[in-house]
Design a protein around this motif. Structure first.
Motif, PDB file in Angstrom:
ATOM      1  N   ILE A 145       0.841  -1.198   0.000  1.00 22.56           N
ATOM      2  CA  ILE A 145       0.000   0.000   0.000  1.00 22.56           C
ATOM      3  C   ILE A 145       0.877   1.248   0.000  1.00 22.56           C
ATOM      4  CG2 ILE A 145      -1.697   1.331   1.324  1.00 22.56           C
ATOM      5  CD1 ILE A 145      -2.731  -1.252   2.482  1.00 22.56           C
ATOM      6  N   ILE A 146       0.368   2.292  -0.649  1.00 22.91           N
ATOM      7  CA  ILE A 146       0.981   3.610  -0.591  1.00 22.91           C
ATOM      8  C   ILE A 146       0.032   4.556   0.145  1.00 22.91           C
ATOM      9  CG2 ILE A 146       1.515   5.673  -1.979  1.00 22.91           C
ATOM     10  CD1 ILE A 146       2.810   3.860  -4.018  1.00 22.91           C
ATOM     11  N   GLY A 167       3.485  -4.137   3.527  1.00 18.70           N
ATOM     12  CA  GLY A 167       4.317  -2.958   3.626  1.00 18.70           C
ATOM     13  C   GLY A 167       3.557  -1.728   3.208  1.00 18.70           C
ATOM     14  N   VAL A 168       3.886  -0.593   3.836  1.00 20.62           N
ATOM     15  CA  VAL A 168       3.240   0.687   3.528  1.00 20.62           C
ATOM     16  C   VAL A 168       4.327   1.694   3.169  1.00 20.62           C
ATOM     17  CG1 VAL A 168       1.856   2.593   4.407  1.00 20.62           C
ATOM     18  CG2 VAL A 168       1.290   0.244   5.065  1.00 20.62           C
ATOM     19  N   GLU A 169       4.220   2.271   1.976  1.00 15.76           N
ATOM     20  CA  GLU A 169       5.159   3.302   1.549  1.00 15.76           C
ATOM     21  C   GLU A 169       4.499   4.665   1.711  1.00 15.76           C
ATOM     22  OE1 GLU A 169       9.037   4.300  -0.023  1.00 15.76           O
ATOM     23  OE2 GLU A 169       8.148   2.464   0.784  1.00 15.76           O
ATOM     24  N   VAL A 211      -5.547  -0.856  -9.386  1.00 18.28           N
ATOM     25  CA  VAL A 211      -4.343  -0.044  -9.266  1.00 18.28           C
ATOM     26  C   VAL A 211      -3.092  -0.922  -9.225  1.00 18.28           C
ATOM     27  CG1 VAL A 211      -3.071   1.477  -7.692  1.00 18.28           C
ATOM     28  CG2 VAL A 211      -5.499   1.879  -8.129  1.00 18.28           C
ATOM     29  N   THR A 212      -2.064  -0.496  -9.955  1.00 18.58           N
ATOM     30  CA  THR A 212      -0.797  -1.234  -9.961  1.00 18.58           C
ATOM     31  C   THR A 212       0.388  -0.370  -9.523  1.00 18.58           C
ATOM     32  OG1 THR A 212      -0.411  -0.714 -12.295  1.00 18.58           O
ATOM     33  CG2 THR A 212      -1.584  -2.772 -11.796  1.00 18.58           C
ATOM     34  N   GLY A 213       0.229   0.945  -9.539  1.00 12.90           N
ATOM     35  CA  GLY A 213       1.358   1.779  -9.158  1.00 12.90           C
ATOM     36  C   GLY A 213       1.010   3.249  -9.074  1.00 12.90           C
ATOM     37  N   LEU A 214       1.970   4.025  -8.577  1.00 14.75           N
ATOM     38  CA  LEU A 214       1.856   5.474  -8.506  1.00 14.75           C
ATOM     39  C   LEU A 214       3.100   6.071  -9.147  1.00 14.75           C
ATOM     40  CD1 LEU A 214       0.420   8.049  -7.389  1.00 14.75           C
ATOM     41  CD2 LEU A 214       1.861   7.807  -5.345  1.00 14.75           C
ATOM     42  N   LYS A 215       2.903   6.850 -10.219  1.00 13.47           N
ATOM     43  CA  LYS A 215       4.034   7.515 -10.864  1.00 13.47           C
ATOM     44  C   LYS A 215       4.370   8.774 -10.076  1.00 13.47           C
ATOM     45  CE  LYS A 215       4.331   7.873 -15.383  1.00 13.47           C
ATOM     46  NZ  LYS A 215       4.137   8.373 -16.786  1.00 13.47           N
ATOM     47  N   LEU A 227       6.127   3.668  -8.524  1.00 11.61           N
ATOM     48  CA  LEU A 227       6.181   2.877  -7.294  1.00 11.61           C
ATOM     49  C   LEU A 227       5.068   1.838  -7.358  1.00 11.61           C
ATOM     50  CD1 LEU A 227       6.571   5.794  -4.700  1.00 11.61           C
ATOM     51  CD2 LEU A 227       8.386   4.463  -5.805  1.00 11.61           C
ATOM     52  N   GLU A 228       5.447   0.563  -7.346  1.00 11.86           N
ATOM     53  CA  GLU A 228       4.442  -0.497  -7.447  1.00 11.86           C
ATOM     54  C   GLU A 228       3.621  -0.585  -6.165  1.00 11.86           C
ATOM     55  OE1 GLU A 228       6.220  -4.178  -8.463  1.00 11.86           O
ATOM     56  OE2 GLU A 228       6.982  -3.483 -10.413  1.00 11.86           O
ATOM     57  N   THR A 229       2.335  -0.786  -6.335  1.00  7.85           N
ATOM     58  CA  THR A 229       1.439  -0.873  -5.179  1.00  7.85           C
ATOM     59  C   THR A 229       0.129  -1.519  -5.583  1.00  7.85           C
ATOM     60  OG1 THR A 229       0.421   0.368  -3.375  1.00  7.85           O
ATOM     61  CG2 THR A 229       0.377   1.390  -5.537  1.00  7.85           C
ATOM     62  N   ASP A 230      -0.572  -2.036  -4.593  1.00  5.38           N
ATOM     63  CA  ASP A 230      -1.911  -2.596  -4.827  1.00  5.38           C
ATOM     64  C   ASP A 230      -3.007  -1.613  -4.441  1.00  5.38           C
ATOM     65  OD1 ASP A 230      -1.047  -5.333  -5.566  1.00  5.38           O
ATOM     66  OD2 ASP A 230      -0.293  -5.370  -3.511  1.00  5.38           O
ATOM     67  N   GLY A 231      -2.643  -0.576  -3.693  1.00  5.66           N
ATOM     68  CA  GLY A 231      -3.637   0.403  -3.267  1.00  5.66           C
ATOM     69  C   GLY A 231      -3.003   1.713  -2.883  1.00  5.66           C
ATOM     70  N   ILE A 232      -3.747   2.798  -3.067  1.00  2.52           N
ATOM     71  CA  ILE A 232      -3.264   4.140  -2.747  1.00  2.52           C
ATOM     72  C   ILE A 232      -4.267   4.818  -1.833  1.00  2.52           C
ATOM     73  CG2 ILE A 232      -2.634   6.407  -3.666  1.00  2.52           C
ATOM     74  CD1 ILE A 232      -1.920   4.966  -6.305  1.00  2.52           C
ATOM     75  N   PHE A 233      -3.801   5.208  -0.664  1.00  2.00           N
ATOM     76  CA  PHE A 233      -4.648   5.922   0.290  1.00  2.00           C
ATOM     77  C   PHE A 233      -4.214   7.380   0.318  1.00  2.00           C
ATOM     78  CE2 PHE A 233      -5.450   1.628   1.384  1.00  2.00           C
ATOM     79  CZ  PHE A 233      -6.702   1.593   1.993  1.00  2.00           C
TER      80      PHE A 233
END
Length: 315
Positions: A145-146, A167-169, A211-215, A227-233
């Motif tokens: 997660i981001i 993990g949380v970025e 969702v697969t990532g955040l540019k 940044l690869e991720t499964d979810g963005i909060f």
């Protein structure tokens, strides 16, 4: 002339409508062009009591509306453009309907989550993008997660999400955080939290599956990466929907309506507030509904002690 006018149709407003309608107060409910509040952007709600298998957010709100209508609540659609609350009866200017007059008013217009305003964000709300960790964190068990933000709420949500995520970025556009030292220390002590500071979010990357990532762009080097991720909060705050009041009701420095502790009473007798428009702490559907019940009961008692003339309930 209406006994009570409710502004807003989220869980708070609709619960207030149910209670007042059952008390034969014939409330009028004013809903905006997007009725139902934030739950209409939520896919599955699993933490609202009474639904062991969960329920879709829009379905929950549709059921609450039907329940209010069953007891005689009336609905009109339009924006409240301005209010006159200096004397009773109160007057509201409603787009498309003109002036509406009520002996009491319940404000339940909620608070809108702030978004980043980047491509792919709004398109994926409920599909991997969220603004509420306590609402949606469970769906990301065992995933990456981001969290975007640098304040106390971002630190709090990042810590909470480590209960579920591998993990949380934490992504923040500055190299320094706005959060209080105690909240920063708590997050930095959490081994599950990683840090991507001084990076500006550019785009939510997603496929048809979610969702697969955040540019992001590194603000020092200018380099871009995903940044690869499964979810963005997104945790950059909320804005209470109180601008239309024009200062007619007392608010705090952030715009949330102030209520007398333990009640829904505002500084204007006969005007009540419930839901997220007066709650910057919990922001849950069930707490909003509970405060809607409080507002209805407070309003009913107020009207019973102040009504001195007959009523008509026609538009």
């Amino acid at each position: 002339m209406y006994k009570s006018i409710i502004i807003g149709t989220g869980p708070a407003g609709l619960t207030a409508a149910i209670y007042l309608a059952r008390a034969n107060m014939n409330p009028l409910i004013i809903e905006g062009p997007e009725p139902g509040g934030q739950l209409t952007t939520t896919t599955e709600v699993e933490n609202f009591p009474g639904f062991p298998e969960g329920i879709m957010g829009p379905d929950l709100m549709a059921n609450m509306r039907k329940q209010a209508e069953r007891f005689g609540a009336k609905f009109v659609t339009g924006w409240v453009e301005s209010v006159e609350l200096s004397q009773r009866p109160f007057k509201l200017q409603v787009d498309g309907h003109g002036e509406m007059i009520g002996e009491s008013v319940i404000i339940s217009t909620g608070a809108s989550a702030k978004y980043l305003g980047i491509p792919g964000e709004r398109d994926n709300v409920g599909k991997g993008v969220s603004t509420c960790a306590t609402c949606d964190g469970f769906f990301f068990r065992g995933k990456k997660i981001i969290v975007v933000g640098g304040g106390d709420s971002a630190m709090e949500e990042a810590n909470f999400l480590t209960r579920f995520a591998t993990g949380v970025e934490l992504v923040h556009r500055r190299d320094e955080l706005r959060a209080s030292k105690i909240m920063q220390d708590r997050a930095r002590e959490n081994e599950k939290i990683g840090w991507s500071l001084n990076k500006t979010p550019l785009e939510v990357v997603a496929t048809g599956m979610g969702v697969t990532g955040l540019k992001v762009r590194d603000n020092t080097s200018g380099e871009e990466e995903v940044l690869e991720t499964d979810g963005i909060f997104v945790a950059i705050g909320h804005t209470p929907n109180t601008a239309f009041l024009g200062g007619a009701v007392e608010t705090d420095e952030h715009g949330y309506i102030k209520v007398k502790p333990g009640t829904s009473e505002t500084n204007v007798p006969g005007v009540f507030a419930c839901g997220d428009v007066q709650d910057s702490k919990y922001r849950q559907a069930i707490t909003a509904a509970g405060s809607g019940c409080m507002a209805a009961l407070d309003c009913e008692r107020f009207l019973e002690g102040s009504i001195t003339h007959d009523w008509s309930q026609s538009l």
